[in-house]
Design an enzyme around this catalytic site. Structure first.
Site, short mmCIF file in Angstrom:
data_model
loop_
_atom_site.label_atom_id
_atom_site.label_comp_id
_atom_site.label_asym_id
_atom_site.label_seq_id
_atom_site.Cartn_x
_atom_site.Cartn_y
_atom_site.Cartn_z
N ASP A 110 78.87 44.04 37.74
CA ASP A 110 77.55 43.44 37.47
C ASP A 110 77.32 42.14 38.22
O ASP A 110 76.20 41.66 38.32
CB ASP A 110 77.45 43.10 35.97
CG ASP A 110 77.00 44.29 35.16
OD1 ASP A 110 76.44 45.23 35.73
OD2 ASP A 110 77.21 44.26 33.94
N CYS A 111 78.40 41.55 38.68
CA CYS A 111 78.30 40.21 39.26
C CYS A 111 78.29 40.22 40.78
O CYS A 111 78.22 39.16 41.40
CB CYS A 111 79.44 39.34 38.75
SG CYS A 111 79.39 39.21 36.96
#
Ligand code: BGC
Length: 798
Positions: free
Chosen positions: A470-471
């Site tokens: 997600d990052c």
């Protein structure tokens, strides 16, 4: 069993199996909710408070001048003996002080909207004891987020009723709510309090309420402020005498026309009938036995005897239990996830499924349909949906380009487990709109082609907002600290590509092809296979860095996860997925990549996500470069992805290394370093600080993590190697060479397989002989055997 209440961090448990849940710590902290931790919270909890773990279901015992609590907290009077047993959906805490023993058993009966606390008090002394017992819970005004913020309203709305030994919480019942909660005890009480300030006192904490110090309650009735429920009981105990009390925290919904008994008096009948169900110790004990049987039955589906207690404890009990908790909660409610943020994740819930599908196949099927219903016709999907509404969460949006592929994983895992191909024909809506329903197979096809239709300049998958990581936000380019990295795409995502999705596509693309052929869709399968082969080629051409697989191409088309980079030279995700996809295995790419993982990413506590970690903010990489080195997605040991490497190792037969990685992060193997590790030595956590961190080995965010299902999947299906397949159980272990073998009992499609694996030549991989009920088979695919019977399976490795 925990024997010291001062654990390095609260060590918690989850109670509840279907609609009603409680979280409870080893000292009685925690909270309760119905279905949704955000919208239907029953009791308060104070997150991130000083001291940590404040608020819960507390009991106070006043014995002469001594005041104490069975779970040590909140009073913290030193106990003469303390123990806490966390078990399957129950917690039992025992405290002993001045010859009085107090035992609190907490559990939620099956199918019941209430929590039972059975309290047993015993006088082990030789003198008569006159005890004063106070209970305490604090009501949450239902919406947990509003409850924590909207004080100008909430301090005026709280309402209660008290009748006999039951305290009812009815805030907002008179207007738009048709539900209330209650807290009861099955004995006459000698008093109560429902107003927090009156009971505790404005200048005290939970540890020293005024009412307890005074030795009597005030019979306060809450009007606004913060309503609580506290019973007061006077209990005399002769030497050796015991008394058992049944407390119940319950939740009731009533029909609109049945809400009131009389003007402003709520209809208590439904609550009273719930109380009636458990108004005696016998009834409670019976329900507790049933709960135990339910769990025995679930856990009996798969159990092993490996000769190592720690491994057996993970596989047979705690790992499976944690998988069930992730089924219930996804990532929504824990002591770290405050229960007000996240709903059910599309990718998270699909992956969780591989950890529990063998236990609850019917509910798994329902879950797959719920998830697929939040997909769009082009294969993309909402990243999250809300459990109460089952609708996609538009605030979070979509465009995480790995999301669609996980639906192929969950669906094929379900069909292999159950043989139920009918799921593929079920009509499943797109975007929750029934008029746009198509067969579930069409959803899988849309997932597959979503990748094919979204390729970038190197014919590799476009990453979108982010892939599994997600990052890694390659289109975000964020300069505004108030904007979320994950919901912001400031650039059009037409160039940044992900090697992780590429590997994922090859793994689940092959699964899709196999499924198509399984159901006679040969043409469809052939066509899909062509796309998979092209992807394999694209990875070989543009995804190999020389010693490992690249991670991505950024917005500018520059490499990420390459030796050319100054930081973030190598990443775990693409090594995991491209190894699992066996890309370039013949050319030695898999072995080389995994050797590079060992050299650059492995450390004492597990495999870190990337190395070297980023030391500054790279606007073109996003959130990943915002974390200090060694934490979270920036060089932390993000436990979820370690099993991808374990599985990769089994692809090239390296059982010793696969198992070494397994034991590095398996909680039961970390018990001795609990003071460093901090979190529970029975469940996986999201992250352990990596080698570049300030404090390597220190863990965070236990319980709700995809780590649970992936580790279960890796150990049972790839290391122990018992894999459900369409036509039977395929047995292909990859174990440490010094193992003599192991045993597994596996219930599969109605039959019980008693599997014994022998390893006389001490190899890691390879099956020489397969025997079923005394008959030698031609392959290691054990066919479907007669239902309702036990079958002996012997595997000889070599
Ligand atoms: C999320 C996952 C994500 C992982 C890695 C977790 O917090 O729930 O969806 O894959 O972080 O970024």
């Amino acid at each position: 069993m925990i024997t010291d209440p001062k654990t390095p961090y609260p060590w918690i448990n989850y109670l509840g199996n279907e609609d009603f849940f409680s979280l409870t710590s080893n000292t009685g902290g925690g909270y309760t909710f119905y279905k949704d931790a955000k919208f239907r919270r029953l009791t308060r909890y104070r997150y991130n408070n000083v001291p940590v773990d404040d608020g819960g279901k507390y009991f106070y015992i006043k014995d002469g001048d001594t005041v104490w609590s069975p779970g040590w907290k909140p009073v913290k009077t030193p106990l003469d003996h303390y123990e806490c047993r966390h078990g399957m959906s129950y917690t039992r805490i025992k405290g002993l002080k001045n010859e009085v023993e107090a035992e609190v058993l907490q559990f939620i009966p099956l199918g019941f909207w209430g929590e039972i606390q059975k309290v047993k008090l015993t006088n082990h002394g030789s003198e008569k004891k006159s005890l004063k017992l106070f209970s305490l819970i604090e009501w949450c005004l239902w919406n947990a987020e509003d409850d924590m913020t909207n004080f100008q309203r909430n301090f005026s709305t709280g309402e209660v009723e008290i009748k006999d030994s039951v305290i009812y919480h009815k805030t907002e019942f008179k207007e738009r709510r048709n539900h209330y909660a209650f807290y009861s005890v099955n004995q006459p009480i000698q008093g109560y309090d429902t107003d927090r300030e009156t009971f505790i006192g404005l200048y005290n904490g939970f540890d020293s309420p005024d009412a307890v110090a005074a030795g009597h309650p005030s019979n306060s009735v809450a009007h606004g402020w913060s309503p609580i429920a506290s019973h007061y009981l006077e209990i005399d105990l002769e030497p050796d005498e015991s008394r058992e009390l049944v407390f119940m925290l319950g939740y009731v919904e009533v029909e609109e026309s049945e809400k009131w008994e009389s003007k402003a008096v709520i209809n208590k009948r439904p609550a009273l009938s719930m109380i009636e169900k458990f108004n005696s110790v016998e009834k409670v004990d019976k329900a507790f036995t049933e709960l135990g049987e339910y769990w025995d039955d679930l856990l009996d589906t798969l159990s092993i005897d490996s000769g190592d207690d720690r491994l057996d404890r993970m596989v047979n009990i705690w790992n499976q239990y944690q998988c069930m908790v992730t089924f219930n909660m996804s990532r929504s409610a824990s002591f770290f996830e405050s229960g007000i943020g996240r709903g059910m994740g599309f990718r998270d819930s699909n992956q969780d499924l591989i950890g529990f599908v063998h236990q609850i196949p019917d509910r798994a099927r329902e879950r797959i349909v719920d998830i697929a219903s939040t997909q769009f016709e082009d294969g993309s999907c909402y990243h999250q949906y809300q459990p109460l509404t089952k609708k996609g969460n538009s605030a979070i949006g979509g465009d995480f380009n790995d999301d669609p592929l996980w639906l192929i994983l969950s669906t094929t895992a379900y069909i292999k487990e159950t043989g139920d191909f009918s799921l593929l024909d079920e009509m499943v809506p797109f975007d929750n709109d029934v008029s746009r329903a198509k067969s579930h197979f069409e959803h899988l096809k849309a997932s597959f082609y979503h990748v094919v239709n979204n390729l970038g300049p190197h014919a590799l998958p476009l990453i979108g907002r982010a892939d599994w990581n997600d990052c890694l936000n390659l289109n975000c380019f964020s300069t505004d600290p108030n904007e979320s990295f994950q919901t912001t795409g400031n650039k059009k995502g037409e160039t940044a590509e992900s090697l992780m999705i590429a590997g994922l596509f090859v793994v689940y693309g092959k699964e899709y092809v196999k499924l198509c052929r399984q159901i006679g869709k040969e043409k469809e399968g052939d066509e899909a296979e062509g796309h998979v082969e092209q992807m394999v080629q694209a990875i070989k051409d543009h995804g190999w860095d020389g010693d490992w697989y690249l991670r991505a191409y950024d917005y500018y088309g520059k490499k990420i996860g390459s030796d050319e980079n100054e930081e973030g030279k190598i990443f775990i995700e693409s090594q995991g997925w491209c190894s699992m996809a066996e890309i370039g295995k013949e050319e030695g790419m898999v072995e080389k990549a995994l050797d590079s993982v060992k050299e650059h990413l492995d450390c004492e506590y597990g495999i870190v996500l990337n190395s070297p970690a980023f030391s500054k903010y790279y606007i073109e990489y996003g959130e990943i470069s915002t974390y200090p080195a060694g934490y979270k997605e920036n060089g932390g040991i993000f436990c979820h992805n370690n099993p991808w490497i374990m599985i990769g190792e089994t692809m090239i037969g390296r059982g010793d290394r696969a198992y070494e990685y397994y034991t590095k992060i398996a909680p039961s193997f970390l018990e001795e370093i609990s003071d460093l590790h901090k979190v529970e030595p029975y469940v996986y956590c999201q992250m352990i600080a990596g080698k570049e961190a300030f404090k390597p080995g220190e863990a965070k965010n236990s319980w709700l993590s995809g780590t649970a299902s992936w580790n279960f999947y890796a150990i049972t299906q790839y290391i122990l190697g018992v894999q459900p397949d369409y036509e039977g159980l395929r047995i292909d272990p990859c174990i440490p060479k010094d193992w003599d073998g192991f045993k597994m009992t596996r219930k599969f499609r109605g039959a019980t397989y008693k599997i014994e694996v022998q390893n006389p030549s001490h190899v890691s991989k390879g099956v020489r002989e397969t025997w079923v009920n005394g008959e030698k088979m031609s392959s290691n695919l054990v066919p479907l055997l007669e239902k309702g019977k036990q079958h002996r399976v012997k595997i000889i490795m070599g």
